[in-house]
Design an enzyme around this catalytic site. Structure first.
Site, PDB file in Angstrom:
ATOM      1  N   ARG A  47     -20.712 -43.508 -78.973  1.00  0.00           N
ATOM      2  CA  ARG A  47     -20.104 -43.152 -80.257  1.00  0.00           C
ATOM      3  C   ARG A  47     -18.950 -42.178 -80.102  1.00  0.00           C
ATOM      4  O   ARG A  47     -18.038 -42.152 -80.907  1.00  0.00           O
ATOM      5  CB  ARG A  47     -21.158 -42.463 -81.126  1.00  0.00           C
ATOM      6  N   LYS A  64     -16.633 -38.358 -68.813  1.00  0.00           N
ATOM      7  CA  LYS A  64     -16.782 -38.748 -70.220  1.00  0.00           C
ATOM      8  C   LYS A  64     -15.537 -38.258 -70.946  1.00  0.00           C
ATOM      9  O   LYS A  64     -15.274 -37.055 -70.995  1.00  0.00           O
ATOM     10  CB  LYS A  64     -18.054 -38.115 -70.788  1.00  0.00           C
ATOM     11  N   ASP A 166     -31.220 -37.391 -79.863  1.00  0.00           N
ATOM     12  CA  ASP A 166     -30.724 -38.770 -79.732  1.00  0.00           C
ATOM     13  C   ASP A 166     -31.370 -39.428 -78.512  1.00  0.00           C
ATOM     14  O   ASP A 166     -30.691 -40.064 -77.697  1.00  0.00           O
ATOM     15  CB  ASP A 166     -29.190 -38.780 -79.634  1.00  0.00           C
TER      16      ASP A 166
HETATM   17  P1  ADP Z   1     -21.886 -41.101 -76.031  1.00  0.00           P
HETATM   18  O1  ADP Z   1     -22.120 -39.660 -76.379  1.00  0.00           O
HETATM   19  O2  ADP Z   1     -20.543 -41.553 -76.458  1.00  0.00           O
HETATM   20  O3  ADP Z   1     -23.019 -41.984 -76.470  1.00  0.00           O
HETATM   21  P2  ADP Z   1     -22.984 -41.116 -73.332  1.00  0.00           P
HETATM   22  O4  ADP Z   1     -22.931 -39.799 -72.633  1.00  0.00           O
HETATM   23  O5  ADP Z   1     -24.298 -41.543 -73.898  1.00  0.00           O
HETATM   24  O6  ADP Z   1     -21.824 -41.183 -74.419  1.00  0.00           O
HETATM   25  O7  ADP Z   1     -22.485 -42.251 -72.315  1.00  0.00           O
HETATM   26  C1  ADP Z   1     -22.307 -43.603 -72.750  1.00  0.00           C
HETATM   27  C2  ADP Z   1     -22.803 -44.574 -71.675  1.00  0.00           C
HETATM   28  O8  ADP Z   1     -22.055 -44.366 -70.451  1.00  0.00           O
HETATM   29  C3  ADP Z   1     -24.269 -44.394 -71.264  1.00  0.00           C
HETATM   30  O9  ADP Z   1     -25.129 -45.133 -72.110  1.00  0.00           O
HETATM   31  C4  ADP Z   1     -24.269 -44.932 -69.850  1.00  0.00           C
HETATM   32  O10 ADP Z   1     -24.322 -46.344 -69.865  1.00  0.00           O
HETATM   33  C5  ADP Z   1     -22.895 -44.532 -69.323  1.00  0.00           C
HETATM   34  N1  ADP Z   1     -22.956 -43.250 -68.591  1.00  0.00           N
HETATM   35  C6  ADP Z   1     -22.875 -42.015 -69.127  1.00  0.00           C
HETATM   36  N2  ADP Z   1     -22.934 -41.047 -68.191  1.00  0.00           N
HETATM   37  C7  ADP Z   1     -23.065 -41.678 -67.008  1.00  0.00           C
HETATM   38  C8  ADP Z   1     -23.205 -41.224 -65.637  1.00  0.00           C
HETATM   39  N3  ADP Z   1     -23.211 -39.934 -65.345  1.00  0.00           N
HETATM   40  N4  ADP Z   1     -23.325 -42.165 -64.681  1.00  0.00           N
HETATM   41  C9  ADP Z   1     -23.325 -43.479 -64.999  1.00  0.00           C
HETATM   42  N5  ADP Z   1     -23.204 -43.972 -66.239  1.00  0.00           N
HETATM   43  C10 ADP Z   1     -23.081 -43.094 -67.254  1.00  0.00           C
HETATM   44 MG    MG Z   2     -24.945 -41.864 -75.770  1.00  0.00          MG
HETATM   45 MG    MG Z   3     -23.654 -38.862 -77.550  1.00  0.00          MG
END
Ligand code: ADP
Ligand code: MG
Ligand code: MG
Length: 346
Positions: A47, A64, A166
C-alpha cells in the site's frame, strides 16, 4: 549482533519515542545512503510503496521506496526500527533509512536485510509442500517475532511494547533456513507502561480488512487499550497459522492448495461490511481440514489456532502463550523425529 548503521535524517516531532543507539554513521555519510543504493529488481509492492532488491556496499539489501504521499508512514516505520533493542532474529533487520530531494521531489527509503524467499504468502503459494517439522518451525519463529514486538523491555536501553496492526502472510518474510521474520511495521503503535501512552493513538479501522478481528469489524475495539490492539494481532495471527497449515503434508493426506483466508466468500479487497457479515454475524472462520486432526502435533496447532480466533478478544491466547505452546511442540517434535530416525537405523 549488528548495530543499526544509521539513524534517519528526519524525525518529525511527535513521532520520536526514544533515540536510536547513537552509534550511527556521521550525518554527512547518511546523506549519501539513498544515492549509494542501486535498485536491481522489483520484488514487492504494498500500500505504501515498492520494494526492490538492491545492492548497497556490496551486499544484497531490500529497499522500500515510499510513495511521495506516504511520508508519515515512512517516518513511523523508520522511527520504530531505529529504537534501541529492535534487533531480533524474527523481526526484519533494519539497516538504514533516508530521505532526500528538495522542492517537489523527495525520495524516502528504508533499507533492510533482503530475504530472497519473499513473504510467507509467496512462499506458501510457491513451495511444493511443508513437512510437519517445517510448519511448526515457521510458526514458532513467527510467534517469537510477534511475542518480541508485543513485549515491553523496561530498562535502559529498553523497548516499548508494540502492536503490529497489520499481521498477515504478506507482512511476514521467510528467511533462508525456514524461519520467519515479522516485517512492515508501518502501522505499528508503541505502548510504554511508564506513561501508559499509546503512540500514535491509532484509528480503529486500519490494516487489511480480510484480517480484521471481529471487534474491529463491529467497532467495539477500544483503541485506547493497548491489550485490545495485541488481541486483534492474535486473531490475525490465527489466520496466518491456518494459511500455513494448508500447505503441511501429513501422513496419508495431500496438502491443500494455498488460498487466502475467506477466499471462498470474500473477493479481493473485501469491504468492511462483507467481512463483518462473515466474521461477526455468521461467525464464520476458515475451515479446519479433518486430516489436521489425525496427528497430535497438528491437532495441537489447530487447538491453539481456534483459541486465537475466538470472538471474545479477552479469551484469545497471548503471543507469549502461543510462543510457549509452539516451542513445546517444536521440542517434542524434534525429539520424536530423532527417535524415529534412530529406529530407522539412520
Ligand atoms: P507495504 O508497507 O507497502 O505493504 P511491505 O514492507 O509489506 O510494504 O513490503 C511489500 C512486499 O515486498 C512484501 O509483501 C514482500 O513480498 C516484499 N518484501 C518486503 N520486504 C522485503 C525484504 N526485506 N526481502 C524480500 N522481500 C521483501
Ligand atoms: Mg505490507
Ligand atoms: Mg505497510
Amino acid at each position: 549482533q549488528q548495530e543499526p548503521m544509521t539513524q534517519s535524517l528526519y524525525s518529525p516531532p511527535g513521532l520520536e519515542f526514544s533515540s536510536g543507539s547513537g552509534s550511527g554513521v556521521p550525518k554527512i555519510v547518511q546523506r549519501t545512503i539513498a544515492k549509494e543504493v542501486c535498485h536491481l529488481q522489483a520484488v514487492g509492492r504494498g500500500r505504501f510503496g515498492e520494494v526492490w532488491r538492491g545492492e548497497w556496499r556490496h551486499e544484497d539489501v531490500a529497499v522500500k521506496v515510499f510513495y511521495s504521499t506516504e511520508e508519515a508512514s515512512w517516518a513511523r516505520e523508520s522511527s520504530i526500527y531505529e529504537q534501541c533493542l529492535m534487533r531480533h532474529e524474527n523481526v526484519l533487520a533494519f539497516l538504514a533509512s533516508d530521505i532526500c530531494g528538495t522542492g517537489g521531489w523527495t525520495q524516502m527509503v528504508l533499507i533492510t536485510e533482503y530475504h530472497p524467499l519473499g513473504s510467507l504468502h509467496d512462499f506458501l503459494s510457491q513451495q511444493p509442500v511443508l513437512t510437519l517439522g517445517n510448519t511448526i518451525r515457521l510458526l514458532f519463529s513467527a510467534a517469537k517475532g510477534l511475542a518480541f514486538l508485543h513485549t515491553e523491555i523496561c530498562g535502559s536501553p529498553g523497548k516499548p511494547a508494540l502492536a503490529h496492526r497489520d499481521i498477515k502472510s504478506r507482512n511476514i518474510l521467510v528467511k533462508t533456513g525456514g524461519v520467519c521474520c515479522i516485517a512492515d511495521l508501518g502501522l505499528a503503535v508503541r505502548y510504554s507502561s511508564i506513561n501508559g501512552m499509546i503512540d500514535p493513538s491509532p484509528p480503529l479501522v486500519q490494516g487489511t480488512k480480510r484480517y480484521f478481528a471481529p471487534e474491529i469489524l463491529d467497532s467495539s475495539l477500544d483503541t485506547r487499550c493497548f491489550e485490545s490492539l495485541t488481541q486483534a494481532d492474535m486473531y490475525a495471527f490465527a489466520l496466518v497459522v491456518w494459511e500455513t497449515l494448508l500447505r503441511c503434508r501429513l501422513p496419508d493426506s495431500d496438502p491443500v492448495p494455498y488460498r487466502l483466508p475467506f477466499s471462498e466468500h470474500a473477493p479481493n479487497d473485501p469491504s468492511v461490511e462483507l467481512m463483518q457479515s462473515l466474521v461477526c454475524e455468521q461467525a464464520l472462520r476458515p475451515t479446519v481440514c479433518q486430516h489436521w486432526l489425525t496427528s497430535s502435533y497438528s491437532s495441537a496447532v489447530v487447538e491453539m489456532m481456534t483459541e486465537c480466533w475466538q470472538h471474545r478478544a479477552s479469551a484469545r491466547l497471548t503471543s507469549l502463550r502461543v510462543k510457549k505452546c509452539l516451542r513445546d511442540l517444536d521440542e517434542s517434535f524434534r525429539r520424536s523425529d530423532v527417535q524415529g530416525a534412530e529406529a530407522d537405523g539412520n
